[in-house]
Scaffold this active site. Structure first.
Site, short mmCIF file in Angstrom:
data_model
loop_
_atom_site.label_atom_id
_atom_site.label_comp_id
_atom_site.label_asym_id
_atom_site.label_seq_id
_atom_site.Cartn_x
_atom_site.Cartn_y
_atom_site.Cartn_z
CE LYS A 13 -5.58 0.64 11.91
NZ LYS A 13 -6.80 1.07 10.97
NE ARG A 88 -2.11 2.44 6.77
CZ ARG A 88 -2.29 2.93 7.90
NH1 ARG A 88 -1.48 2.74 9.17
NH2 ARG A 88 -3.37 3.67 8.02
NE ARG A 123 -10.10 9.55 12.63
CZ ARG A 123 -9.28 8.46 12.10
NH1 ARG A 123 -9.41 7.42 13.00
NH2 ARG A 123 -8.65 8.55 10.71
NE ARG A 156 -5.62 11.32 10.97
CZ ARG A 156 -5.67 10.00 11.18
NH1 ARG A 156 -5.68 9.21 12.00
NH2 ARG A 156 -5.44 9.24 9.68
NE ARG A 167 -6.76 7.70 5.84
CZ ARG A 167 -7.50 8.38 7.07
NH1 ARG A 167 -8.18 9.46 6.61
NH2 ARG A 167 -7.31 7.84 8.18
P1 ADP Z 1 -5.93 5.41 9.96
O1 ADP Z 1 -5.83 4.10 10.40
O2 ADP Z 1 -7.26 5.96 10.26
O3 ADP Z 1 -5.93 5.40 8.44
P2 ADP Z 1 -3.22 6.24 10.61
O4 ADP Z 1 -3.13 7.36 11.53
O5 ADP Z 1 -2.96 4.88 11.20
O6 ADP Z 1 -4.92 6.35 10.35
O7 ADP Z 1 -2.75 6.72 9.30
C1 ADP Z 1 -2.49 7.89 8.69
C2 ADP Z 1 -1.58 8.00 7.55
O8 ADP Z 1 -0.11 7.70 8.20
C3 ADP Z 1 -1.89 6.95 6.43
O9 ADP Z 1 -2.81 7.28 5.58
C4 ADP Z 1 -0.46 6.72 5.79
O10 ADP Z 1 -0.29 7.79 4.95
C5 ADP Z 1 0.49 7.16 6.90
N1 ADP Z 1 0.73 5.95 7.61
C6 ADP Z 1 0.65 5.16 8.73
N2 ADP Z 1 1.17 4.04 8.96
C7 ADP Z 1 1.61 3.89 7.93
C8 ADP Z 1 2.54 2.66 7.45
N3 ADP Z 1 2.70 1.48 8.27
N4 ADP Z 1 2.69 2.59 6.14
C9 ADP Z 1 2.78 3.74 5.33
N5 ADP Z 1 2.10 4.62 5.89
C10 ADP Z 1 1.68 4.73 6.99
#
Ligand code: ADP
Ligand code: ZN
Length: 212
Positions: A13, A88, A123, A156, A167
């Site tokens: 994404k 999400r 990554r 990360r 996740r």
């Molecule tokens: P990825 O898409 O690879 O999981 P992100 O950087 O989008 O990585 O998200 C990392 C973490 O940030 C998630 O596992 C969650 O804990 C938090 N997070 C990001 N966006 C949201 C959201 N919209 N709602 C709740 N938690 C979020």
């Protein structure tokens, strides 16, 4: 044009959002990057988010919505934006509706779980500017430094295999149902996420087809 990129963690994404952002000249809003920046800056939202993120759990909706609202209000979002990592879950999608944010297109990038697990080990991210790389599939032109801002790249905290598995579970249990939600509204498109360039081609075809 307001677009949502949906997909499992590591589906690409962020990578695709950066490419499409440049092509359409609209910003990408990554809630993951906003939260990591909040943690780095030691803000209230950052303090609230950290333990959840480290475990691979979702951060409480109120915390994420607070950082998102601030970002969406910025001037550069007036002509549209790409959302990466938000919503999400269904409750977050409903928040967008309540805020009056019209969603024109939801693009779901489909990648099998086995491939996600393999991808995540390579990554690398830039904590300064948010750029993401992959040591094999999308290496930085500057080696172990970010080729956009020069910051040393890091792994990360939540990219450990155990946390990636958690996740993925969260994705299937809470996020994937958004495909049904947006499918019912007639704005969902699914694309197969394989190579970076071929995925971009599929996404651009969908966007051009939507002809907004
Ligand atoms: P990825 O898409 O690879 O999981 P992100 O950087 O989008 O990585 O998200 C990392 C973490 O940030 C998630 O596992 C969650 O804990 C938090 N997070 C990001 N966006 C949201 C959201 N919209 N709602 C709740 N938690 C979020
Ligand atoms: Zn950088």
């Amino acid at each position: 044009m307001n677009i949502i990129f949906l997909g499992a963690p590591g589906a690409g994404k962020g990578t695709q959002a950066a490419i499409v952002s440049e092509k359409l000249n609209i910003p990408t809003i990554s809630t993951g990057n906003l939260l990591r920046a909040a943690i780095a800056a030691g803000t209230k939202a950052g303090l609230e988010a950290k333990s959840y993120m480290d475990q691979g759990a979702l951060v409480p909706d109120a915390t994420v919505v607070a950082v998102l609202k601030d970002r969406i209000a910025a001037e550069d979002c007036a002509n549209g934006f790409i959302l990466d990592g938000f919503p999400r879950n269904i409750a977050q999608a409903e928040v967008l509706e309540q805020l009056g944010v019209a969603i024109d297109l939801v693009i779901s990038i489909e990648v099998p779980d086995e491939e996600i697990m393999a991808r995540m080990s390579g990554r690398r991210v830039c904590l300064k500017c948010g750029a993401t790389f992959h040591i094999v599939n999308a290496p930085s032109a500057a080696g172990d430094k970010c080729d956009k801002c020069g910051e040393p790249l890091t792994i990360r905290a939540d990219d450990k295999p155990e946390t990636v598995a958690d996740r993925l579970k969260v994705y299937h249990e809470q996020t994937e149902s958004l495909k049904t939600y947006y499918g019912a509204k007639g704005v969902l498109a699914e694309v197969k996420g394989s190579g970076i360039e071929s995925t971009t081609r599929l996404i651009m075809a969908v966007i051009e087809g939507a002809a907004l």
